[in-house]
Design a protein around this motif. Structure first.
Motif, PDB file in Angstrom:
ATOM      1  N   ALA A 189      -8.239 -40.274  14.539  1.00 35.30           N
ATOM      2  CA  ALA A 189      -8.587 -38.765  13.171  1.00 35.30           C
ATOM      3  C   ALA A 189      -8.926 -40.624  12.375  1.00 35.30           C
ATOM      4  O   ALA A 189     -10.250 -40.009  12.065  1.00 35.30           O
ATOM      5  CB  ALA A 189      -7.149 -38.562  12.599  1.00 35.30           C
ATOM      6  N   PHE A 190      -8.958 -41.352  11.600  1.00 36.01           N
ATOM      7  CA  PHE A 190      -8.733 -41.969  11.058  1.00 36.01           C
ATOM      8  C   PHE A 190     -10.378 -43.011  11.334  1.00 36.01           C
ATOM      9  O   PHE A 190     -11.539 -42.559  10.631  1.00 36.01           O
ATOM     10  CB  PHE A 190      -8.362 -43.349  10.456  1.00 36.01           C
ATOM     11  N   ALA A 191     -10.637 -43.170  12.498  1.00 36.69           N
ATOM     12  CA  ALA A 191     -11.996 -43.449  13.524  1.00 36.69           C
ATOM     13  C   ALA A 191     -12.722 -42.416  13.575  1.00 36.69           C
ATOM     14  O   ALA A 191     -14.468 -42.903  12.969  1.00 36.69           O
ATOM     15  CB  ALA A 191     -11.197 -43.769  15.024  1.00 36.69           C
ATOM     16  N   ALA A 192     -12.463 -41.040  13.062  1.00 41.25           N
ATOM     17  CA  ALA A 192     -13.505 -40.490  13.462  1.00 41.25           C
ATOM     18  C   ALA A 192     -13.920 -39.639  11.813  1.00 41.25           C
ATOM     19  O   ALA A 192     -15.396 -39.425  12.165  1.00 41.25           O
ATOM     20  CB  ALA A 192     -13.048 -38.672  14.265  1.00 41.25           C
ATOM     21  N   ALA A 193     -14.016 -40.192  11.036  1.00 37.89           N
ATOM     22  CA  ALA A 193     -13.747 -39.759   9.363  1.00 37.89           C
ATOM     23  C   ALA A 193     -14.505 -41.113   9.510  1.00 37.89           C
ATOM     24  O   ALA A 193     -14.685 -42.152   9.214  1.00 37.89           O
ATOM     25  CB  ALA A 193     -12.617 -40.323   8.398  1.00 37.89           C
ATOM     26  N   ASP A 194     -16.043 -40.908   9.140  1.00 34.53           N
ATOM     27  CA  ASP A 194     -17.157 -42.025   8.885  1.00 34.53           C
ATOM     28  C   ASP A 194     -16.657 -42.728   7.440  1.00 34.53           C
ATOM     29  O   ASP A 194     -17.594 -43.875   7.283  1.00 34.53           O
ATOM     30  CB  ASP A 194     -18.737 -41.588   8.490  1.00 34.53           C
ATOM     31  N   ASP A 195     -15.880 -41.539   6.553  1.00 34.85           N
ATOM     32  CA  ASP A 195     -16.107 -42.411   5.182  1.00 34.85           C
ATOM     33  C   ASP A 195     -14.634 -43.306   5.045  1.00 34.85           C
ATOM     34  O   ASP A 195     -14.268 -44.327   3.887  1.00 34.85           O
ATOM     35  CB  ASP A 195     -15.917 -41.711   4.050  1.00 34.85           C
ATOM     36  N   VAL A 196     -13.821 -43.292   6.342  1.00 36.20           N
ATOM     37  CA  VAL A 196     -12.855 -44.237   5.694  1.00 36.20           C
ATOM     38  C   VAL A 196     -13.125 -46.580   6.969  1.00 36.20           C
ATOM     39  O   VAL A 196     -13.581 -46.168   7.543  1.00 36.20           O
ATOM     40  CB  VAL A 196     -11.487 -44.037   7.341  1.00 36.20           C
ATOM     41  N   VAL A 197     -12.788 -46.728   5.458  1.00 34.43           N
ATOM     42  CA  VAL A 197     -13.111 -48.473   5.723  1.00 34.43           C
ATOM     43  C   VAL A 197     -12.304 -48.726   6.405  1.00 34.43           C
ATOM     44  O   VAL A 197     -12.693 -49.929   6.929  1.00 34.43           O
ATOM     45  CB  VAL A 197     -13.657 -48.627   4.134  1.00 34.43           C
ATOM     46  N   GLY A 198     -11.178 -48.612   6.289  1.00 33.46           N
ATOM     47  CA  GLY A 198      -9.986 -49.912   6.773  1.00 33.46           C
ATOM     48  C   GLY A 198      -8.531 -48.995   6.622  1.00 33.46           C
ATOM     49  O   GLY A 198      -8.677 -47.305   6.152  1.00 33.46           O
ATOM     50  N   VAL A 199      -7.161 -49.459   7.487  1.00 37.90           N
ATOM     51  CA  VAL A 199      -6.137 -48.159   7.060  1.00 37.90           C
ATOM     52  C   VAL A 199      -5.109 -49.862   6.899  1.00 37.90           C
ATOM     53  O   VAL A 199      -4.996 -50.431   7.292  1.00 37.90           O
ATOM     54  CB  VAL A 199      -5.973 -47.412   8.952  1.00 37.90           C
ATOM     55  N   VAL A 200      -4.551 -48.913   5.799  1.00 43.97           N
ATOM     56  CA  VAL A 200      -2.795 -49.722   5.163  1.00 43.97           C
ATOM     57  C   VAL A 200      -1.905 -49.117   6.349  1.00 43.97           C
ATOM     58  O   VAL A 200      -1.881 -48.284   6.129  1.00 43.97           O
ATOM     59  CB  VAL A 200      -2.746 -49.810   4.070  1.00 43.97           C
ATOM     60  N   GLY A 201      -1.497 -50.092   7.068  1.00 44.21           N
ATOM     61  CA  GLY A 201      -0.136 -49.800   7.836  1.00 44.21           C
ATOM     62  C   GLY A 201      -0.032 -50.167   8.722  1.00 44.21           C
ATOM     63  O   GLY A 201      -0.417 -50.880   9.198  1.00 44.21           O
ATOM     64  N   ALA A 202       0.594 -49.865  10.087  1.00 39.91           N
ATOM     65  CA  ALA A 202       1.543 -48.732   9.943  1.00 39.91           C
ATOM     66  C   ALA A 202       2.893 -49.768   9.169  1.00 39.91           C
ATOM     67  O   ALA A 202       2.784 -50.457   9.035  1.00 39.91           O
ATOM     68  CB  ALA A 202       2.100 -48.358  11.063  1.00 39.91           C
ATOM     69  N   TYR A 203       3.963 -48.831   9.532  1.00 40.61           N
ATOM     70  CA  TYR A 203       5.699 -49.072   8.737  1.00 40.61           C
ATOM     71  C   TYR A 203       6.567 -49.574  10.302  1.00 40.61           C
ATOM     72  O   TYR A 203       6.790 -51.632  10.098  1.00 40.61           O
ATOM     73  CB  TYR A 203       6.286 -47.774   8.145  1.00 40.61           C
ATOM     74  N   ASN A 204       6.204 -49.528  10.780  1.00 40.87           N
ATOM     75  CA  ASN A 204       6.968 -49.329  12.205  1.00 40.87           C
ATOM     76  C   ASN A 204       6.242 -50.245  12.559  1.00 40.87           C
ATOM     77  O   ASN A 204       5.309 -49.810  13.024  1.00 40.87           O
ATOM     78  CB  ASN A 204       7.439 -48.210  13.051  1.00 40.87           C
TER      79      ASN A 204
END
Length: 408
Positions: A102-117
């Motif tokens: 879902a993050f990859a498909a959203a053009d406005d997502v510039v990076g991802v913080v995570g995960a915990y596990n």
């Protein structure tokens, strides 16, 4: 599929401010000149926000949100307003992979913080890599995520977009082994894991280090983390002749295991990694039974760090109902590292810049700044350059943090 032309960045400087032009979502905020002239970009966040591990995940989310709010208030990246999009992975790898998609498909997502596990991040890595999205964790500690399955003999960078601001199990587990063997005088120990990537990997590292010191593993057992009755494991441990237990897993099961061991008459200490170091483990075990818990955690106790004072005060002032926990300050630093990478990527040179995501990935490797937890920076594998481990224990029903500190 996400667009391959994620952003067109114009970087004209008007009165010293950078205006960021993009095909992402336009900010319709409160009329602030910098944000209204620029663009809103999204930082994805992934952690368990419900079920057993919600307490730690919510503290991490709050810390990431705090970093985003401060960046917007301070105009850390002129012309850019950041938004946090948090997703709940329920500590389940398949859900984490869906969140990554879902993050990859959203053009406005510039990076991802995570995960915990670590197991969840392992499921997310290839999807985010293929999308050219940087991923940075403030909690993952399994060495294979950065250096591969043969990380001891033939380390190899797995994904150039993956980073972490916390040190790894092959650093913390040997510290635990040394402390149990030398400081506590434990020569014979039982090991238990929860069959997950993090827990099994931690026990593997502990076992190798403990044996190398001259210790003996009395018995090794595994639990099902979805169950709560560990009578069989407790009985096996008690009859093994072990004087202590080392557990690879997370605090909900560690608390239950310690409680059941004490109830069965086993009075030896129980050790664990950073995922056991949580305030919630004490009531889960019972204040009396919790005594004798020993954990490693990354860095010095946050409350003892002068570098963390502003984070702690800002977190408290924000009025969050959940504590920031063991991984809050690290997630705060991870989010700020991503923000710094966006700043470097957006301001790399004037003119149009195609595909901001890969630019951020490249910039992330050079990020370096003094964070709440100490120096934030990355080695050639994407691992943290800050390798400090603390030993903590529960005494009289309360955590005593940093009773011994190791620097590697």
């Amino acid at each position: 599929m996400h667009s391959t032309r994620l952003f067109r960045l114009g970087v004209p400087f008007v009165a010293g401010a950078m205006a960021l032009c993009a095909c992402g979502s336009r900010d319709q905020g409160d009329g602030d000149s910098a944000s209204s002239a620029g663009t809103t970009v999204t930082i994805g966040f992934d952690a368990p926000l419900s079920k057993d591990l919600a307490a730690v995940g919510l503290g991490m989310k709050n810390a990431a949100e705090l970093a985003v709010n401060q960046a917007n208030k301070n105009h850390t990246v002129p012309g850019v307003t950041f938004k946090l999009s948090a997703k709940d992975d329920q500590a389940t790898p398949t859900i984490g992979q869906q969140n990554a998609a879902a993050f990859a498909a959203a053009d406005d997502v510039v990076g991802v913080v995570g995960a915990y596990n670590s197991s969840v991040s392992a499921a997310m890595q290839s999807t985010l890599h293929d999308a050219g999205i940087v991923q940075v964790s403030g909690a993952n500690t399994n060495p294979a995520l950065t250096r591969g399955a043969d990380y001891k003999t033939a380390p190899k960078r797995q994904y150039d977009n993956y980073f972490r601001v916390i040190t790894t199990d092959d650093v913390q587990a040997p510290v635990a082994a040394e402390y149990f063997y030398r400081d506590l005088g434990i020569k014979k120990i039982a090991t238990v894991d929860d069959k997950k990537v993090y827990g099994a990997g931690l026990v593997k590292e502990f076992t190798e280090a403990f044996l190398k010191l001259g210790g003996k593993i009395a018995v090794h057992q595994s639990i099902n983390p979805d169950e709560s009755d560990y009578a069989s494991v407790v009985g096996t441990v008690k009859s093994s002749g072990a004087r202590a237990v080392y557990y690879g897993g997370e605090y909900p099961q560690a608390g239950a295991l310690k409680k059941q061991l004490v109830a069965a008459g086993f009075d030896g200490p129980l050790g664990g990694g950073d995922a056991v170091k949580d305030d919630a483990v004490v009531p889960l075990a019972g204040s009396r039974a919790a005594d004798g818990l020993y954990t490693t955690s990354d860095g010095r106790p946050v409350e003892d760090l002068s570098s963390a004072k502003s984070f702690i005060s800002a977190y408290q002032a924000a009025g969050y109902s959940e504590p920031y926990g063991v991984f809050g300050a690290y997630t705060y630093d991870a989010t700020n590292a991503l923000i710094q990478a966006v700043k470097a990527a957006a301001g790399a040179k004037a003119g149009a810049v195609e595909d901001l995501r890969p630019k951020v990935v490249k910039a992330m490797g050079s990020v370096s700044f003094p964070g709440a937890t100490g120096q934030v920076g990355f080695d050639e594998y994407g691992d943290s350059v800050n390798k400090v481990i603390s030993i903590n224990t529960v005494k009289d029903g309360a955590w005593q943090d940093g009773i011994k500190v190791f620097t590697k």
